[in-house]
Design a protein around this motif. Structure first.
Motif, PDB file in Angstrom:
ATOM      1  N   LEU A   1       1.046  -1.519   0.022  1.00 47.28           N
ATOM      2  CA  LEU A   1      -0.402   0.318   0.116  1.00 47.28           C
ATOM      3  C   LEU A   1       1.309   1.503  -0.054  1.00 47.28           C
ATOM      4  N   GLY A   2       0.551   2.008  -0.491  1.00 44.28           N
ATOM      5  CA  GLY A   2       1.483   3.527  -0.978  1.00 44.28           C
ATOM      6  C   GLY A   2       0.071   4.291  -0.778  1.00 44.28           C
ATOM      7  N   VAL A   3       1.975   5.046   0.235  1.00 46.45           N
ATOM      8  CA  VAL A   3       0.462   6.315   0.540  1.00 46.45           C
ATOM      9  C   VAL A   3       0.604   7.866   0.301  1.00 46.45           C
ATOM     10  N   ALA A   4       0.168   8.599  -0.642  1.00 43.98           N
ATOM     11  CA  ALA A   4       0.753   9.860  -2.095  1.00 43.98           C
ATOM     12  C   ALA A   4       0.285  10.907  -1.349  1.00 43.98           C
ATOM     13  N   PRO A   5       1.196  12.041  -1.476  1.00 44.72           N
ATOM     14  CA  PRO A   5       1.287  13.181  -0.718  1.00 44.72           C
ATOM     15  C   PRO A   5       0.830  13.962  -1.783  1.00 44.72           C
ATOM     16  N   VAL A   6       1.077  15.451  -0.790  1.00 42.65           N
ATOM     17  CA  VAL A   6       0.246  16.446  -1.565  1.00 42.65           C
ATOM     18  C   VAL A   6       1.315  17.535  -2.233  1.00 42.65           C
ATOM     19  N   GLY A   7       1.399  17.402  -3.921  1.00 41.39           N
ATOM     20  CA  GLY A   7       2.782  18.280  -4.300  1.00 41.39           C
ATOM     21  C   GLY A   7       3.111  17.534  -5.557  1.00 41.39           C
TER      22      GLY A   7
ATOM     23  N   ALA B   1      -2.794  11.107   1.509  1.00 43.61           N
ATOM     24  CA  ALA B   1      -2.777  11.748   1.940  1.00 43.61           C
ATOM     25  C   ALA B   1      -3.155  12.909   1.950  1.00 43.61           C
ATOM     26  N   PRO B   2      -3.472  13.611   3.712  1.00 43.24           N
ATOM     27  CA  PRO B   2      -3.906  15.258   3.525  1.00 43.24           C
ATOM     28  C   PRO B   2      -2.460  15.827   2.998  1.00 43.24           C
ATOM     29  N   HIS B   3      -2.367  17.697   3.351  1.00 43.29           N
ATOM     30  CA  HIS B   3      -0.177  17.758   3.077  1.00 43.29           C
ATOM     31  C   HIS B   3       0.512  17.483   4.485  1.00 43.29           C
ATOM     32  N   GLY B   4       1.259  16.195   4.555  1.00 46.20           N
ATOM     33  CA  GLY B   4       1.554  16.361   5.500  1.00 46.20           C
ATOM     34  C   GLY B   4       1.990  14.799   6.117  1.00 46.20           C
ATOM     35  N   ARG B   5       0.248  14.791   6.358  1.00 40.13           N
ATOM     36  CA  ARG B   5      -0.099  13.370   6.849  1.00 40.13           C
ATOM     37  C   ARG B   5      -0.509  12.070   6.943  1.00 40.13           C
TER      38      ARG B   5
ATOM     39  N   ASP C   1       9.314  17.762   0.294  1.00 37.81           N
ATOM     40  CA  ASP C   1      10.086  17.932   1.502  1.00 37.81           C
ATOM     41  C   ASP C   1       9.030  19.342   1.942  1.00 37.81           C
ATOM     42  N   GLY C   2       8.359  19.773   1.319  1.00 37.27           N
ATOM     43  CA  GLY C   2       7.342  20.937   1.517  1.00 37.27           C
ATOM     44  C   GLY C   2       6.140  19.862   2.687  1.00 37.27           C
ATOM     45  N   ASP C   3       5.741  18.579   2.215  1.00 41.42           N
ATOM     46  CA  ASP C   3       4.721  17.157   2.522  1.00 41.42           C
ATOM     47  C   ASP C   3       6.049  17.185   3.959  1.00 41.42           C
ATOM     48  N   LEU C   4       6.808  16.260   3.980  1.00 38.56           N
ATOM     49  CA  LEU C   4       7.622  16.482   4.980  1.00 38.56           C
ATOM     50  C   LEU C   4       7.882  16.858   6.353  1.00 38.56           C
ATOM     51  N   ALA C   5       8.465  17.425   5.766  1.00 43.34           N
ATOM     52  CA  ALA C   5       9.802  18.696   6.245  1.00 43.34           C
ATOM     53  C   ALA C   5       9.244  19.806   7.018  1.00 43.34           C
ATOM     54  N   SER C   6       7.953  19.934   6.081  1.00 44.89           N
ATOM     55  CA  SER C   6       6.893  21.445   6.599  1.00 44.89           C
ATOM     56  C   SER C   6       5.672  21.061   6.977  1.00 44.89           C
ATOM     57  N   ILE C   7       4.636  21.020   6.659  1.00 43.09           N
ATOM     58  CA  ILE C   7       3.619  20.879   7.695  1.00 43.09           C
ATOM     59  C   ILE C   7       3.388  19.484   8.362  1.00 43.09           C
TER      60      ILE C   7
END
Lengths: 77, 254, 365
Positions: free
Chosen positions: B49-55, B71-75, B98-104
Motif C-alpha cells: 500500500l502506498g500513501v501519496a502526498p500532496v505536491g 493523504a492530506p498535505h503532510g499527513r 520536502d514541503g509535505d514532510l519537512a514543513s507541514i
C-alpha cells in the motif's frame, strides 16, 4: 550486439542520457515529437556497450536496453 | 534492431506504462522507478500500500501499480501508521516531498519515526515547492531564490534549511535512515540499494525506514536538467551530506 | 446481560468494542480521557489496536488510514480536539470512508472550559471542514442511549461509507448510570467491504482518494455524497416525543442532557397542572424537520421554546423547520453552565403568563 531502444513518445528531451552515456553516442533529434519535445536517439549504435547507464538516468523510463550475451556489468543494478 | 536478444533493462512491472506529468529532467521519475523496481524485486507488489502526498508526487498512484491512499498535505505518516498497525502483514510506504514532510508534516514524521512505525518513507528533497510553482521550502538553501524568497533565502529571517535525516537520526528508537541522491547514474544505483534496503527492513518487520533522496527541480530552479544536476552536486549535497545516518542493529551505547 | 453501573466515557468505550470496533486512536483531552484510559486496558484483551497519537490532527489521519483497511475504527475527543480533526473528516467523507468520531463536548470557543456544553452543534452538523459533505450526527441523553447509539454509529458509518459522529456533552461522558450491554451487537446485514485497500492481488489497484482535478468529476463525487445524505434524511431521522398531546400550549425542543432537564421540568409542571411537551431530536443530522413541523402544527401548540447549552445553534434548524408557522423562543446557558430545572420552569411561566406565544420571536436590536 548490445543496443538500446528509445521510445520517443516517452522522451521529454531532457538530454540527461546524452551527458551520461560513456560512449557519447546519444544525441537529440532535429524534429520534435507530437508532444513538442526533441527526442534522444543513438547516432552510432555499433559503439553501444549495453552498460544501461542511459536507462538508469532516464527519468521517464523511455530507454530499454538489450544484449545478446556480452554485458558490461560495471555494477549490479 | 530485432528484439530477439535478451532485454537487460526495461520498465518494471510495478510502474504503469504511462508518460508521467513530471517536468523534463525531474528525477521524481527516476525515484518512482527505483521504488517500483524494489517492489518487483522483493515480490511484494500485490500486498503493498502506498500513501501519496500532496505536491508534485500526488499523482504517484497513477504511476506505481499498488493500492494507494491519498493523504492530506503532510499527513501521510499518520495514514501509514493507522493502516500498518491494522495490517502489519502488508508492505506500507509513504512517498513525500520536502514541503509535505519537512514543513507541514514534521510532527507526523517525527512521531511515526519515534514510535518506530514499521513502514517505509521515501522522502524526496528538491529544496523547493514544485507543484505550487516554486515557493521556498524548509529545505530551500541559504541564498537560494524561490518565489517567496525572491532575494534568496535570508537565514536571519527564516532560519536555515532543516536536515531531516540528521534530525530523525537523533531519535533513540531504532530505524534505518539514509540520504542518497538521484542526479547521476552512480548516485541512482546507490539510491536504489538504499530504497531496496529500506523495504527489506520492513519486510523483516525490523524497524521504521526512511530514505531521503535529493532530487532535481529544473523548472522551479530555473535551470536546464543538465545544470540542475550540477546544482545538486555543488549546492545541495554540500549542505545535505549523503550517507547512512542510522541503522537498526547499531548497539545502543547509552 | 446484567446491568452495571458505569461512567459514560467507559460505557461508550465498551459499546464500541461490542460493535466489533477494536481499533482506536486517541489523544488526551478533558472531559473524555477516561475513554482512552479504559481502552488502553481493554483493547489488548480483544486483540485490537490502541494508539495514542501526537495530536488530534495525527489521530484524525490515523483514522483515515485505518478506515481504509475496511475494519471498524473510531476515535473520541472533545471540542478543541474535534476542531483539529475536521480536515481528516472532510477527507474521509470525500474518499467515502466509514469511521466513528465521538465528541464529548466542552465549553468553547478557544480553549473554552472543561464543563458540559452543546456549543459544537454547528461544527458537528454543518460540516466543520471544507467542501460539500455532511456527517451523520447522533446525540444521546442517557448513558444507555449513548451505548446503543455508539453501536448504531458503526453500523451507519458502514452502511453509508461516511463518517458518523456521536456528540454528547461532558455530562454524558462523566455521569455514572446503570447500563446493559448485549452479548453481541445485532445489526442488519451490510454489503461486503470490497472497496477496502487489501493489496491488489487478482485485481487492479484501488486508489482511495478525494482529489478530482477535473471539476466535472469532483462534482460527480459530490453528487454521490449528496445521494447518501438524501437517503439519510429518508431513513435515519430519529427523535423522541415526551408528553406531547392535545393539551400542551408550549412545545420544548432540546437534545442530549438538556432534554433530560426538560423532562424533569415537564414532570414537575404536570403536578402544578401545567401541560408542556418536549420534542427531543436524537439525530441532529439528518434533522427531524418534517416531524418537528408536524408536532408544532398542532392547533393547541402556541409557541416553541428551544433550549440549548449554547447561545442558540440548533435554534436555526428549528426556525428553518417551523418556517414561521409558530413563534420560536430560545433560552440557553453556555460556557459550561447547565440550566437548572427552575430556570427552565421560570422561562416557561414567563411565556405562559405574558402570552408572548402569539408574537413571533423578536431579534434583539
Amino acid at each position: 550486439m548490445p543496443g538500446i531502444t528509445i521510445d520517443k513518445n516517452y522522451c521529454k528531451g531532457c538530454e540527461l542520457c546524452v551527458q551520461v552515456c560513456p560512449q557519447q553516442i546519444i544525441s537529440m533529434s532535429k524534429e520534435i515529437t507530437v508532444r513538442g519535445y526533441f527526442f534522444a536517439q543513438v547516432h552510432d549504435p555499433s559503439r553501444c556497450i549495453g552498460c544501461r547507464i542511459c536507462a538508469i538516468m532516464c527519468p521517464d523510463v523511455a530507454i530499454e536496453v538489450h544484449s545478446n550475451g556480452l554485458v558490461y556489468s560495471l555494477f549490479d543494478y | 534492431m530485432t528484439r530477439n536478444n535478451r532485454t537487460i533493462f526495461e520498465r518494471p512491472e510495478a510502474l504503469y506504462d504511462v508518460v508521467t506529468h513530471y517536468c523534463p529532467g525531474c528525477t521524481h521519475g527516476v525515484i518512482h522507478r527505483l521504488v517500483a523496481e524494489a517492489i518487483d524485486e522483493l515480490g511484494v507488489r500485490e500486498k503493498t500500500l502506498g500513501v501519496a502526498p500532496v505536491g508534485c508526487a500526488v499523482f504517484v498512484y497513477n504511476y506505481i501499480k499498488t493500492d494507494f491512499l491519498e493523504a492530506p498535505h503532510g499527513r501521510a505518516p499518520a495514514l501509514a501508521t493507522g493502516f500498518k498497525r491494522l495490517r502489519p502483514d502488508m508492505i506500507v510506504f509513504t512517498y513525500q516531498g520536502d514541503g509535505d514532510l519537512a514543513s507541514i508534516g514534521t510532527a507526523e514524521i517525527i512521531h511515526a519515526a519515534n514510535r518506530g512505525e514499521k513502514f517505509t518513507t521515501i522522502f524526496v528533497n528538491n529544496s523547493i515547492y514544485g507543484m505550487t510553482g516554486g515557493q521556498m521550502a524548509p529545505t530551500t538553501l541559504p541564498g537560494q531564490v524561490a518565489t517567496t524568497c525572491p532575494m534568496g533565502r535570508d537565514v536571519s529571517l527564516v532560519g536555515y534549511p532543516i536536515r531531516m535525516a540528521e534530525m530523525l537520526a537523533t531519535l533513540k528508537t531504532p530505524a534505518y535512515i539514509e540520504r542518497v541522491a538521484s542526479h547521476t547514474p552512480r548516485h541512482i544505483v546507490h539510491a536504489k540499494r538504499a530504497i531496496k534496503k529500506a523495504f527489506t527492513y520492513q519486510l523483516e518487520g525490523k524497524c521504521f525506514s526512511l530514505v531521503e533522496v535529493l532530487s532535481t527541480c529544473p523548472t522551479n530552479w530555473g535551470l536546464t536538467p543538465a545544470e540542475a544536476t550540477k546544482w545538486t552536486e555543488e549546492n545541495a549535497i554540500p549542505y545535505f551530506p549523503l550517507g547512512l545516518y542510522k541503522q537498526p542493529d547499531e548497539m545502543e551505547s547509552d | 446481560m446484567a446491568r452495571i453501573l458505569m461512567k459514560g466515557n467507559e460505557a461508550i468505550a465498551e459499546a464500541a468494542l461490542r460493535a466489533g470496533a477494536k481499533h482506536y486512536f486517541c489523544y488526551p483531552i478533558t472531559p473524555q480521557s477516561e475513554v482512552a484510559e479504559y481502552l488502553a486496558r481493554r483493547i489488548p484483551e480483544v486483540g485490537g489496536v490502541f494508539l495514542q497519537g501526537e495530536s488530534e490532527v495525527a489521530v484524525g489521519n490515523m483514522l483515515f488510514g485505518a478506515a481504509a483497511t475496511g475494519k471498524r475504527v473510531f476515535t473520541t475527543s472533545s471540542s478543541p480536539g474535534i476542531s483539529l480533526m475536521q480536515e481528516a473528516i472532510s477527507y474521509m467523507a470525500g474518499a467515502h470512508l466509514p469511521a466513528v468520531i465521538i465528541n464529548i463536548m466542552r465549553g468553547g470557543p478557544g480553549l473554552g472550559g472543561i464543563l458540559p456544553a452543546q456549543s459544537d452543534y454547528f461544527q458537528a452538523t454543518k460540516g466543520g471542514g471544507h467542501g460539500d459533505y455532511r456527517v451523520l450526527v447522533l446525540a444521546p441523553s442517557t448513558i444507555q442511549e449513548a451505548v446503543d447509539l455508539t453501536m448504531l454509529s458503526f453500523h451507519l458509518a458502514d452502511k453509508y461509507r461516511n463518517p458518523v459522529s456521536l456528540i454528547g456533552d461532558g455530562m454524558i461522558g462523566q455521569m455514572m448510570e446503570p447500563v446493559e450491554f448485549p452479548e453481541k451487537y445485532e445489526e442488519p446485514e451490510l454489503p461486503p467491504k470490497d472497496w477496502a485497500a487489501t493489496g491488489c492481488k487478482d485485481r487492479m489497484p484501488y486508489i482511495i482518494k478525494s482529489l478530482f482535478l477535473d471539476p466535472v468529476a469532483l462534482e460527480k463525487n459530490s453528487h454521490l455524497l449528496q445521494e447518501k445524505y438524501e437517503r439519510m434524511k429518508e431513513e435515519e431521522v430519529r427523535f423522541e416525543l415526551y408528553n406531547v398531546s392535545s393539551k400542551i400550549k408550549i412545545l420544548l425542543i432540546a437534545y442530549g442532557t438538556m432534554a433530560r432537564i426538560c423532562q424533569t421540568v415537564i414532570d414537575e409542571l404536570k403536578d402544578d397542572g401545567v401541560q408542556v411537551g418536549l420534542f427531543r431530536p436524537i439525530s441532529l443530522f439528518p434533522f427531524p424537520e418534517k416531524q418537528i413541523l408536524k408536532e408544532v402544527s398542532r392547533k393547541n401548540v402556541e409557541a416553541v421554546l428551544t433550549i440549548e447549552m449554547s447561545m442558540g445553534q440548533m435554534l436555526e434548524d428549528v426556525e428553518r423547520a417551523i418556517f414561521g408557522a409558530k413563534p420560536v423562543h430560545f433560552y440557553g446557558r453556555t460556557g459550561g453552565v447547565v440550566p437548572s430545572p427552575d430556570e427552565v420552569k421560570k422561562q416557561i411561566h414567563k411565556l405562559l403568563s405574558t402570552d408572548q406565544g402569539s408574537r413571533p420571536r423578536k431579534r434583539k436590536a
